[in-house]
Scaffold this motif. Sequence first.
Motif, PDB file in Angstrom:
ATOM      1  N   GLY A 105      -7.398  -5.869   8.690  1.00 56.74           N
ATOM      2  CA  GLY A 105      -8.307  -4.788   8.330  1.00 56.74           C
ATOM      3  C   GLY A 105      -9.020  -4.157   9.502  1.00 56.74           C
ATOM      4  O   GLY A 105     -10.084  -3.544   9.334  1.00 56.74           O
ATOM      5  N   THR A 125     -10.070  -1.704  12.737  1.00 58.57           N
ATOM      6  CA  THR A 125     -10.088  -0.273  13.030  1.00 58.57           C
ATOM      7  C   THR A 125      -9.213  -0.023  14.250  1.00 58.57           C
ATOM      8  O   THR A 125      -9.456  -0.590  15.317  1.00 58.57           O
ATOM      9  N   HIS A 178      -0.904   2.398   8.681  1.00 53.62           N
ATOM     10  CA  HIS A 178      -2.035   2.507   7.765  1.00 53.62           C
ATOM     11  C   HIS A 178      -1.779   1.738   6.482  1.00 53.62           C
ATOM     12  O   HIS A 178      -2.696   1.099   5.911  1.00 53.62           O
ATOM     13  N   PHE A 208      -4.913  -1.247   7.830  1.00 53.82           N
ATOM     14  CA  PHE A 208      -5.828  -0.929   8.922  1.00 53.82           C
ATOM     15  C   PHE A 208      -6.566   0.377   8.656  1.00 53.82           C
ATOM     16  O   PHE A 208      -6.056   1.269   7.976  1.00 53.82           O
ATOM     17  N   ARG A 209      -7.753   0.452   9.207  1.00 51.12           N
ATOM     18  CA  ARG A 209      -8.487   1.725   9.213  1.00 51.12           C
ATOM     19  C   ARG A 209      -8.039   2.485  10.456  1.00 51.12           C
ATOM     20  O   ARG A 209      -8.242   2.021  11.583  1.00 51.12           O
ATOM     21  N   ILE A 210      -7.432   3.648  10.268  1.00 53.30           N
ATOM     22  CA  ILE A 210      -6.864   4.414  11.373  1.00 53.30           C
ATOM     23  C   ILE A 210      -7.825   5.523  11.793  1.00 53.30           C
ATOM     24  O   ILE A 210      -8.309   6.292  10.955  1.00 53.30           O
ATOM     25  N   VAL A 211      -8.096   5.604  13.107  1.00 53.45           N
ATOM     26  CA  VAL A 211      -8.916   6.671  13.671  1.00 53.45           C
ATOM     27  C   VAL A 211      -8.158   7.281  14.843  1.00 53.45           C
ATOM     28  O   VAL A 211      -7.125   6.767  15.273  1.00 53.45           O
TER      29      VAL A 211
END
Length: 418
Positions: A148, A150, A165, A169-172
């Motif tokens: 999980g 970022t 994603h 995972f949190r994708i930035v």
Amino acid sequence: MTGLDWHAERADMDGLARLDREPTDDGIDLAAVRGYRLGRVRAQMEALDVDALVVSDPVTIRYATGARNMQVFSMRNEPARYLLLTRDRSILHEFTGCLHLAEGLETIDEIRPATTASFVAAGPGIADRERAWAEQTAAEITRLVGAGATVGLERLNAGAAIALHERGFRIVDAQHAVELARAVKSTEELRCVRASLRATENGVAALREALRPGLTEAELWSVLHASVIAQNGDYIETRLLNAGRRTNPWFQETGDNRIGADELVALDTDVVGCHGYYSDFSRTFHSGPGSPTSEQRELYRVAHEQVQHNIGILRPHMGFRDYAREAWDIPDAFYANRYYLSAHGCGMTGEYPYLYHHGDFPSAGYDGEILPGMVVCVESYIGRDGGAEGVKLEEQVLVTETGTEILSRFPFEGALLG
């Protein structure tokens, strides 16, 4: 041309044009440069609460690690090589057969072969290759920083990003951390910037000396290319040298147009030079053999005035909005053909921040702070809407704790300044 002894200037280039991974005896502590840059990226990751970055832009890879390999090829064939970076681990996935190139760099903990997830490499099986890449990368990120996380991504295939994603995972966007990191230079980094500028100025001096009516734009432009490569610079990002009527409007790529008598010849260097640092200044010359016309001198004088005014207002801790408000007012006759921004950051290429003209700020501008250690290129293009010629000038400037220092030294044209 006056103001510089180019043969004397060349003396301080001895030994500077080397790969970052090689030891040097020229006084620049390249290990300190690499350590500072990697530390800047990791500090921004922490500030933005980003656990891991996966970056494939070769300029970003070089900034974070010092590793250089086929930069132009890698820009087109992404992700041919990529870097997985956490706050305490750095794993370079290098192009097949090239793993030896980054050996010995203290910024890299491990070098592995890249899984090339591109259509060129995988063909119709690209989706399967992207999913396999995502599965491998997800497993490694989870092992390093946990589930999980970022994750900041940069220039990956859409399918690969979507597949990563989907693994929770949190994708930035990696650009946020990377661009803020690159914006402020260390003292040792600035020595690399100066080395790149001196080499590029040598090349522009050779170009200026070669300039004569009858040459094509491309023939003249090749003089700078040859000099950059001979001094172990990397490449030139654009093709911005034009003569006569092709100087107005700006952004007409260098071609086979022959330079005429008594024409303006304008250029923007855009050189990725020694140590991978961007050397970005613009000059406009007169082809001779006669003297500049009053119109040519007027264009040049106005462009010079814009650059000098905007350098004069730059100061540490100034807001971007304040800069736009205080910047030089472009006369109506030249406003339609204005350069698209007033100034921009500069490091290993053109970078954050962009500083916009006052009139463009409402639609394009954003606020921020001009910090000591930023290198800024102050731009001007002056050409009448529908006019015959135009003038391009630009200076590369360091923002210091107390003001500014002009880094680019190439002289302006006395005959055009009048």
